[in-house]
Scaffold this motif. Structure first.
Motif, mmCIF file in Angstrom:
data_model
loop_
_atom_site.group_PDB
_atom_site.id
_atom_site.type_symbol
_atom_site.label_atom_id
_atom_site.label_comp_id
_atom_site.label_asym_id
_atom_site.label_seq_id
_atom_site.Cartn_x
_atom_site.Cartn_y
_atom_site.Cartn_z
ATOM 1 N N GLN A 124 0.834 -1.209 0.000
ATOM 2 C CA GLN A 124 0.000 0.000 0.000
ATOM 3 C C GLN A 124 0.863 1.251 0.000
ATOM 4 O O GLN A 124 0.539 2.235 -0.671
ATOM 5 C CB GLN A 124 -0.910 -0.013 1.241
ATOM 6 N N LEU A 125 1.984 1.198 0.728
ATOM 7 C CA LEU A 125 2.875 2.357 0.775
ATOM 8 C C LEU A 125 3.501 2.625 -0.599
ATOM 9 O O LEU A 125 3.593 3.774 -1.041
ATOM 10 C CB LEU A 125 3.970 2.121 1.816
ATOM 11 N N VAL A 126 3.914 1.555 -1.274
ATOM 12 C CA VAL A 126 4.515 1.711 -2.604
ATOM 13 C C VAL A 126 3.479 2.247 -3.591
ATOM 14 O O VAL A 126 3.772 3.149 -4.399
ATOM 15 C CB VAL A 126 5.088 0.376 -3.098
ATOM 16 N N VAL A 127 2.261 1.700 -3.543
ATOM 17 C CA VAL A 127 1.207 2.162 -4.449
ATOM 18 C C VAL A 127 0.875 3.623 -4.184
ATOM 19 O O VAL A 127 0.718 4.440 -5.117
ATOM 20 C CB VAL A 127 -0.045 1.283 -4.305
ATOM 21 N N THR A 128 0.783 3.984 -2.900
ATOM 22 C CA THR A 128 0.484 5.374 -2.553
ATOM 23 C C THR A 128 1.578 6.315 -3.057
ATOM 24 O O THR A 128 1.306 7.380 -3.622
ATOM 25 C CB THR A 128 0.324 5.516 -1.040
ATOM 26 N N GLY A 129 2.835 5.931 -2.855
ATOM 27 C CA GLY A 129 3.952 6.755 -3.339
ATOM 28 C C GLY A 129 3.936 6.889 -4.854
ATOM 29 O O GLY A 129 4.200 7.974 -5.405
ATOM 30 N N ALA A 130 3.628 5.785 -5.548
ATOM 31 C CA ALA A 130 3.561 5.832 -7.004
ATOM 32 C C ALA A 130 2.456 6.774 -7.469
ATOM 33 O O ALA A 130 2.633 7.560 -8.411
ATOM 34 C CB ALA A 130 3.337 4.434 -7.560
ATOM 35 N N LEU A 131 1.303 6.733 -6.814
ATOM 36 C CA LEU A 131 0.200 7.627 -7.174
ATOM 37 C C LEU A 131 0.579 9.089 -6.954
ATOM 38 O O LEU A 131 0.319 9.958 -7.800
ATOM 39 C CB LEU A 131 -1.047 7.279 -6.356
ATOM 40 N N VAL A 132 1.208 9.337 -5.779
ATOM 41 C CA VAL A 132 1.563 10.716 -5.438
ATOM 42 C C VAL A 132 2.515 11.303 -6.479
ATOM 43 O O VAL A 132 2.302 12.398 -7.010
ATOM 44 C CB VAL A 132 2.188 10.774 -4.030
ATOM 45 N N LEU B 258 -6.078 10.350 -10.989
ATOM 46 C CA LEU B 258 -4.902 10.172 -10.127
ATOM 47 C C LEU B 258 -5.022 11.008 -8.858
ATOM 48 O O LEU B 258 -4.640 10.566 -7.760
ATOM 49 C CB LEU B 258 -3.636 10.564 -10.883
ATOM 50 N N GLY B 259 -5.547 12.232 -8.980
ATOM 51 C CA GLY B 259 -5.725 13.064 -7.791
ATOM 52 C C GLY B 259 -6.696 12.451 -6.814
ATOM 53 O O GLY B 259 -6.449 12.428 -5.590
ATOM 54 N N LEU B 260 -7.818 11.929 -7.314
ATOM 55 C CA LEU B 260 -8.790 11.272 -6.425
ATOM 56 C C LEU B 260 -8.198 10.019 -5.792
ATOM 57 O O LEU B 260 -8.401 9.751 -4.592
ATOM 58 C CB LEU B 260 -10.048 10.928 -7.222
ATOM 59 N N ALA B 261 -7.443 9.246 -6.587
ATOM 60 C CA ALA B 261 -6.813 8.038 -6.035
ATOM 61 C C ALA B 261 -5.789 8.407 -4.972
ATOM 62 O O ALA B 261 -5.644 7.702 -3.956
ATOM 63 C CB ALA B 261 -6.156 7.245 -7.161
ATOM 64 N N THR B 262 -5.071 9.506 -5.161
ATOM 65 C CA THR B 262 -4.089 9.940 -4.169
ATOM 66 C C THR B 262 -4.775 10.335 -2.869
ATOM 67 O O THR B 262 -4.312 9.996 -1.769
ATOM 68 C CB THR B 262 -3.277 11.132 -4.715
ATOM 69 N N VAL B 263 -5.888 11.053 -2.963
ATOM 70 C CA VAL B 263 -6.638 11.430 -1.762
ATOM 71 C C VAL B 263 -7.146 10.192 -1.043
ATOM 72 O O VAL B 263 -7.066 10.072 0.192
ATOM 73 C CB VAL B 263 -7.805 12.367 -2.138
ATOM 74 N N ALA B 264 -7.668 9.227 -1.813
ATOM 75 C CA ALA B 264 -8.212 8.015 -1.193
ATOM 76 C C ALA B 264 -7.117 7.162 -0.569
ATOM 77 O O ALA B 264 -7.304 6.580 0.513
ATOM 78 C CB ALA B 264 -8.975 7.206 -2.234
ATOM 79 N N ALA B 265 -5.938 7.075 -1.211
ATOM 80 C CA ALA B 265 -4.890 6.173 -0.714
ATOM 81 C C ALA B 265 -4.067 6.778 0.405
ATOM 82 O O ALA B 265 -3.662 6.075 1.338
ATOM 83 C CB ALA B 265 -3.970 5.789 -1.879
ATOM 84 N N SER B 266 -3.789 8.081 0.306
ATOM 85 C CA SER B 266 -2.895 8.693 1.284
ATOM 86 C C SER B 266 -3.615 9.425 2.389
ATOM 87 O O SER B 266 -3.003 9.792 3.401
ATOM 88 C CB SER B 266 -1.953 9.672 0.570
ATOM 89 N N GLY B 267 -4.911 9.679 2.201
ATOM 90 C CA GLY B 267 -5.634 10.438 3.205
ATOM 91 C C GLY B 267 -5.233 11.900 3.218
ATOM 92 O O GLY B 267 -5.455 12.592 4.223
ATOM 93 N N ALA B 268 -4.628 12.382 2.129
ATOM 94 C CA ALA B 268 -4.187 13.773 2.065
ATOM 95 C C ALA B 268 -5.387 14.708 1.967
ATOM 96 O O ALA B 268 -6.525 14.292 1.706
ATOM 97 C CB ALA B 268 -3.263 13.968 0.868
ATOM 98 N N SER B 269 -5.116 15.993 2.162
ATOM 99 C CA SER B 269 -6.168 17.002 2.076
ATOM 100 C C SER B 269 -6.717 17.047 0.659
ATOM 101 O O SER B 269 -5.971 16.906 -0.318
ATOM 102 C CB SER B 269 -5.604 18.368 2.476
ATOM 103 N N PRO B 270 -8.016 17.255 0.529
ATOM 104 C CA PRO B 270 -8.588 17.369 -0.824
ATOM 105 C C PRO B 270 -8.077 18.586 -1.577
ATOM 106 O O PRO B 270 -8.373 18.745 -2.761
ATOM 107 C CB PRO B 270 -10.094 17.464 -0.569
ATOM 108 N N PHE B 271 -7.298 19.435 -0.918
ATOM 109 C CA PHE B 271 -6.753 20.603 -1.595
ATOM 110 C C PHE B 271 -5.870 20.207 -2.778
ATOM 111 O O PHE B 271 -5.708 20.977 -3.714
ATOM 112 C CB PHE B 271 -5.953 21.446 -0.600
ATOM 113 N N ILE B 272 -5.272 18.980 -2.716
ATOM 114 C CA ILE B 272 -4.384 18.556 -3.806
ATOM 115 C C ILE B 272 -5.157 18.314 -5.108
ATOM 116 O O ILE B 272 -4.561 18.230 -6.185
ATOM 117 C CB ILE B 272 -3.598 17.292 -3.424
#
Length: 400
Positions: free
Chosen positions: A63-71, A102-116
């Protein structure tokens, strides 16, 4: 919506919403050399906290590798999007949709702020037509809200989502304002091109009208002088005709200079004098008016051109022995008894038609039943203004 509001951003038609952004292909989009450096600056507020969060994980997982790849894939798309500007609409649309996904997947995988999500929505606004930008960006924001709702973070991050929507809306209007400015630039270039073409057409039309008549008259008079010398040897008559030819050439040269500088005015009375001399030299009986007082002053310039071209055509093509010219307040007729067949509009008649159309008038040419040609030019009279209603004066003080 008011007319001024519909035109404010150039989105005043359905086609404008769906068309590709109008711009010069050589300078379309951000600069390819400078943008990556500027893009890194814009990405740092997103990449630094996400990278710290990923590095703080105790162990490397799938999950960490996938999240980093998405980011970093999302960030790389943001850096490379200027290179897509010159591609086809389908490629640009696919790139914009893919970046938002990709932005939506990044928000879903990393829990980052929707600002991205702003990076993807901004790219969509500047990369695709307005209609597609609205559809994809609205869908992205709604999907982001659903993701926050599922994660139980909608209440906490609602403000960031509203900020993304507000900034995206501002960029939407900015992008379409830029497109409207580029449309105006293209329109100005087209107007300049049309102005040059119209000026060339004006000079060509004026020179045709001027030189066609002058050279035809000069040819007729020179031929008359030759015939006089050959047949009768009347040297004084021949010298008189040659003097008139010299005067015509000087006048034609002066008219050419005035035409090029757009200072030349045609006088109907002067054209009548010239027509009488040219027709007499060609041994054509001419029935011409002796004055032009009955013609409205504002129409005399245009009718002067008509008379000049019609007489030139008689001298060149008709073989006529008699010509009649009639004048009215807003019309002019030239009739000859030549051998005109089917009327084929040439440069002269087309030029006269354009002149009369500019004045709101019409030019009609028709073959006469007994042979010859009738040319009629007519300009409608202006409508009379309505008179102001009369006001009856009443005695002061109400006295009878």
């Amino acid at each position: 919506m008011a007319e001024s509001e519909r035109h404010r951003f150039g989105l005043n038609s359905r086609e404008a919403w769906w068309e590709d952004p109008l711009a010069d292909p050589e300078r379309n989009g951000p600069d390819r050399m400078r943008w990556p450096l500027m893009g890194v600056v814009f990405l740092l507020p997103f990449l630094i906290p996400v990278t710290k969060s990923l590095a703080a994980k105790p162990e490397v997982t799938v999950q960490l590798v996938v999240t980093g790849a998405l980011v970093y894939a999302y960030a790389l798309c943001y850096l490379l999007f200027p290179f897509v500007f010159r591609r086809s609409r389908r490629v640009k649309l696919g790139f914009g949709i893919g970046m938002n996904v990709l932005g939506l997947a990044t928000v879903a995988a990393s829990g980052a702020s929707p600002f991205i999500l702003l990076y993807g929505t901004a790219v969509m606004v500047f990369l695709t037509p307005a209609a597609w930008a609205v559809i994809v960006d609205v869908a992205t924001l709604l999907t982001g809200a659903v993701l926050l709702l599922v994660a139980g973070k909608l209440g906490d991050d609602y403000g960031d989502l509203v900020t993304v929507a507000s900034v995206t809306l501002a960029m939407f209007f900015m992008a379409n304002l830029i497109r409207a400015v580029r449309r105006l630039e293209l329109a100005n270039k087209e107007i300049a091109t049309l102005a040059v073409a119209n000026e060339r057409q004006r000079v060509a039309r004026d020179l045709h009208d001027l030189l066609g008549h002058s050279l035809t008259t000069i040819t007729v008079k020179a031929g008359l002088a030759r015939r006089v010398l050959e047949s009768a040897g009347d040297i004084p008559r021949a010298v008189e005709e040659i003097r008139e030819v010299e005067g015509l050439t000087r006048s034609a040269l002066s008219d050419v200079r005035a035409t090029v500088s757009e200072y030349r005015e045609v006088s109907l009375s002067a054209e009548l004098v010239g027509a009488r001399a040219a027709l007499r030299a060609a041994e054509i009986d001419a029935e011409l008016p002796h004055a032009v007082d009955n013609v409205r002053p504002e129409f005399q310039n245009t009718f002067g051109y008509v008379l000049r071209e019609a007489v030139t055509n008689v001298l060149r093509h008709s073989g006529a022995r008699q010509v009649k010219v009639r004048l009215g307040g807003n019309w002019l007729e030239i009739e000859d008894d030549g051998t005109a067949g089917e009327v084929v509009p040439g440069n002269g008649l087309r030029g006269l038609t354009e002149r009369l159309a500019a004045a709101g008038g019409t030019l009609r040419t028709s073959a006469r039943p007994g042979g010859g040609l009738l040319v009629r030019a007519e300009i409608p009279l202006p409508e009379p203004r309505a008179a102001a209603p009369a006001v009856r004066a009443e005695p002061a003080g109400g006295l009878a």
